[in-house]
Design an enzyme around this catalytic site. Structure first.
Site, PDB file in Angstrom:
ATOM      1  N   TRP A  55      36.292  52.227  34.576  1.00 31.94           N
ATOM      2  CA  TRP A  55      36.780  51.595  35.805  1.00 31.94           C
ATOM      3  C   TRP A  55      37.873  52.431  36.446  1.00 31.94           C
ATOM      4  O   TRP A  55      37.904  52.578  37.673  1.00 31.94           O
ATOM      5  CB  TRP A  55      37.236  50.162  35.550  1.00 31.94           C
ATOM      6  CG  TRP A  55      36.095  49.243  35.210  1.00 31.94           C
ATOM      7  CD1 TRP A  55      35.901  48.569  34.047  1.00 31.94           C
ATOM      8  CD2 TRP A  55      34.968  48.923  36.051  1.00 31.94           C
ATOM      9  NE1 TRP A  55      34.731  47.841  34.109  1.00 31.94           N
ATOM     10  CE2 TRP A  55      34.148  48.034  35.312  1.00 31.94           C
ATOM     11  CE3 TRP A  55      34.579  49.292  37.336  1.00 31.94           C
ATOM     12  CZ2 TRP A  55      32.952  47.521  35.833  1.00 31.94           C
ATOM     13  CZ3 TRP A  55      33.396  48.778  37.860  1.00 31.94           C
ATOM     14  CH2 TRP A  55      32.596  47.904  37.108  1.00 31.94           C
ATOM     15  N   ASP A  96      44.894  47.351  38.145  1.00 32.95           N
ATOM     16  CA  ASP A  96      43.620  46.641  38.054  1.00 32.95           C
ATOM     17  C   ASP A  96      43.714  45.786  36.790  1.00 32.95           C
ATOM     18  O   ASP A  96      43.694  46.301  35.680  1.00 32.95           O
ATOM     19  CB  ASP A  96      42.472  47.655  37.954  1.00 32.95           C
ATOM     20  CG  ASP A  96      41.109  46.979  37.783  1.00 32.95           C
ATOM     21  OD1 ASP A  96      41.060  45.736  37.657  1.00 32.95           O
ATOM     22  OD2 ASP A  96      40.092  47.713  37.770  1.00 32.95           O
ATOM     23  N   LYS A 134      36.032  37.291  35.157  1.00 25.07           N
ATOM     24  CA  LYS A 134      36.363  37.435  33.736  1.00 25.07           C
ATOM     25  C   LYS A 134      37.272  36.302  33.268  1.00 25.07           C
ATOM     26  O   LYS A 134      36.916  35.580  32.356  1.00 25.07           O
ATOM     27  CB  LYS A 134      36.998  38.794  33.467  1.00 25.07           C
ATOM     28  CG  LYS A 134      35.979  39.912  33.363  1.00 25.07           C
ATOM     29  CD  LYS A 134      35.995  40.882  34.493  1.00 25.07           C
ATOM     30  CE  LYS A 134      34.838  41.867  34.422  1.00 25.07           C
ATOM     31  NZ  LYS A 134      35.062  43.050  35.244  1.00 25.07           N
TER      32      LYS A 134
HETATM   33  C1  PLP Z   1      34.747  44.111  35.961  1.00 23.94           C
HETATM   34  C2  PLP Z   1      35.763  45.105  36.323  1.00 23.94           C
HETATM   35  C3  PLP Z   1      35.756  45.771  37.553  1.00 23.94           C
HETATM   36  C4  PLP Z   1      34.660  45.572  38.579  1.00 23.94           C
HETATM   37  O1  PLP Z   1      34.751  44.333  39.137  1.00 23.94           O
HETATM   38  P1  PLP Z   1      33.798  43.865  40.342  1.00 23.94           P
HETATM   39  O2  PLP Z   1      34.369  42.542  40.671  1.00 23.94           O
HETATM   40  O3  PLP Z   1      32.407  43.816  39.791  1.00 23.94           O
HETATM   41  O4  PLP Z   1      33.924  44.854  41.429  1.00 23.94           O
HETATM   42  C5  PLP Z   1      36.770  46.665  37.834  1.00 23.94           C
HETATM   43  N1  PLP Z   1      37.756  46.876  36.955  1.00 23.94           N
HETATM   44  C6  PLP Z   1      37.797  46.271  35.749  1.00 23.94           C
HETATM   45  C7  PLP Z   1      38.921  46.560  34.812  1.00 23.94           C
HETATM   46  C8  PLP Z   1      36.804  45.363  35.402  1.00 23.94           C
HETATM   47  O5  PLP Z   1      36.850  44.746  34.212  1.00 23.94           O
END
Ligand code: PLP
Length: 360
Positions: A102, A172, A196
Site C-alpha cells: 500500500w 494511511d 476494515k
Molecule cells: C485496504 C487498504 C487500502 C486500500 O483501500 P481502498 O479503500 O480499497 O482503496 C489502502 N491502504 C491500506 C493500508 C489498506 O489496508
C-alpha cells in the site's frame, strides 16, 4: 443462523449486534416509514446520523477541536491522490516511508505531483519489519511525511509514531484505525477506508488539521479538494449514507464496549494468543520481525504450498473463512480486526493444533 469466523482483510467482519440493529431498523428507520437508504441526505434524520457519527468518532479518538472529520468516498486509494493534490503545494517535496504494497501505491501516485523521496524502506527484507525513522532523516522543507501505520498485506505495524517535528505527518491508517489508542495531535492528516475497522466499503474517513485545508491549487478537482468537504459538512454531493449510518452503529458499539482502551486490550489479547501459538508451533511460523508485528493482520506460513492449500480448504469447512494469504505474499493471513471475537481466534488456534497433529 449460520455465521462463520471471517478472517478477511477487507471487507471484513462487522460486529453481530451492529448487523442485528441495522436489520431491525432496516425497513422503517426511526418511525420514518423509510429505510436509511431512502432518506434524503439533507433530511433531519440523516443530519442526526452524520453529525452523531462525527461526534462519536471524535469522542472515541479524542480528536482535538482544530481537526475536521470528513466522510468521503473513493477509498484509501483515492487519498493516495488527494493527499499530494492538496498538500504538495509549497516546496512540492514530500518524504514517504515504504513499508509494503500500500505504501508503494501511495508513493507511485504521489510521484505524479512532485518531488517524492523515499526516506526509509523495508523492501530489502520482503517488508518483514518497520524501519527506524528519526528526525534527522526528514527534509525540514518537505510539505509532509507519509507513513502506513499498519501494513495489511505484510502484517507489520509501527509500534511508535515517528516524530516529524514541524513537518506534518500523514498516515494511511486504513487497517488499524480504532484498534488502539492513538494521539491524533501527532498527525497532520489521517485517512482510512472504512471496510476494515469502521463499517461497510464505500466510506472513507479523513481526519485533517484545519491549517492543512485550503492549500489545493485552483485546478484541483472539486471532489478531491478537502476544502469542498470541510465547508459542506461532507454534504457537497450525496455521501454514502448507509455506510455512514453503519459506521455510526459501529462507533456506538465501540463506545459501549469501553472505547479504544478497552478494544485495544481485547485486540492485544487476541494477537498475543495467536503469536504465542505460532512461537511454539512446529508447523506454522510468523514471517514478521517480533518488534514490528501487527495486532490486526497476522500472516503465517507452513513448510509447503500443498499444506497451505490444504489448511485453507479444511479451515473453511470448519467455518474459519478467508485465511488465504495475499497473492503477493502467499501462505496464510488471519485478519483479526475489532469485530473478530476472542472466540474466533481461539477456534482458529484449536483448528491449527488439530491440523498440525493430522499432518505430521
Ligand atoms: C485496504 C487498504 C487500502 C486500500 O483501500 P481502498 O479503500 O480499497 O482503496 C489502502 N491502504 C491500506 C493500508 C489498506 O489496508
Amino acid at each position: 443462523m449460520k455465521r462463520v469466523y471471517n478472517f478477511s482483510a477487507g471487507p471484513s467482519m462487522l460486529p453481530l449486534p451492529v448487523l442485528e440493529k441495522a436489520q431491525k431498523e432496516l425497513v422503517n428507520y426511526a418511525d420514518s416509514g423509510m429505510s436509511v437508504m431512502e432518506l434524503s441526505h439533507r433530511s433531519g434524520l440523516f443530519t442526526d446520523i452524520i453529525q452523531g457519527a462525527e461526534q462519536l468518532l471524535r469522542g472515541l479518538m479524542n480528536i482535538p477541536d482544530n481537526y475536521k472529520v470528513l466522510f468521503v468516498q473513493g477509498g484509501a486509494s483515492q487519498q493516495f491522490s488527494s493527499v499530494p493534490l492538496n498538500l504538495l503545494t509549497n516546496s512540492k517535496k514530500a518524504d514517504y516511508v515504504n513499508t509494503g504494497s500500500w505504501s508503494k501505491k501511495a508513493i507511485k501516485e504521489a510521484k505524479k505531483y512532485g518531488d517524492i523521496r523515499v526516506i526509509a524502506s523495508s523492501e530489502d527484507k520482503n517488508f518483514s519489519y518497520i524501519p527506524e525513522i528519526d528526525r534527522s532523516m526528514i527534509d525540514p522543507e518537505a510539505d509532509y511525511v507519509h507513513i502506513t501505520t499498519n501494513n495489511t498485506i505484510e502484517g507489520t505495524a509501527f509500534q511508535n509514531i515517528p516524530d516529524t517535528g514541524d513537518v506534518p505527518l500523514v498516515a494511511d491508517m486504513s487497517s488499524n484505525i480504532l484498534s488502539e489508542e492513538v494521539d491524533v495531535s501527532k498527525f497532520g492528516l489521517i485517512y482510512a477506508g472504512a471496510q476494515k475497522n469502521i463499517g461497510p466499503a464505500g466510506l472513507t474517513v479523513v481526519i485533517i488539521r484545519e491549517d492543512l485545508i485550503g492549500r489545493a491549487p485552483e485546478d484541483c478537482p472539486v471532489m478531491l479538494d478537502y476544502k469542498t468537504h470541510s465547508e459542506s459538512g461532507s454534504l457537497y454531493n450525496t455521501p454514502p449514507t448507509f455506510a455512514i449510518y453503519m459506521a455510526k452503529l459501529v462507533f456506538e458499539w465501540l463506545e459501549e464496549l469501553g472505547g479504544l482502551k478497552a478494544i485495544e486490550e481485547i485486540n492485544r489479547k487476541k494477537a498475543d494468543m495467536l503469536y504465542s501459538y505460532l512461537e511454539e508451533s512446529k508447523m506454522f511460523s510468523s514471517p514478521v520481525d517480533k518488534d514490528s508485528r501487527s495486532i490486526m493482520n497476522i500472516p503465517f506460513v507452513s513448510p509447503s504450498d500443498e499444506l497451505d492449500a490444504a489448511f485453507v480448504k479444511e479451515a473453511k469447512a470448519e467455518g474459519l473463512e478467508t485465511l488465504k494469504g495475499h497473492r503477493s505474499v502467499g501462505g496464510m493471513r488471519a485478519s483479526i480486526y475489532n469485530a473478530m471475537p476472542v472466540e474466533g481466534v481461539e477456534a482458529l488456534i484449536q483448528f491449527m493444533k488439530k491440523f498440525e497433529e493430522n499432518h505430521q
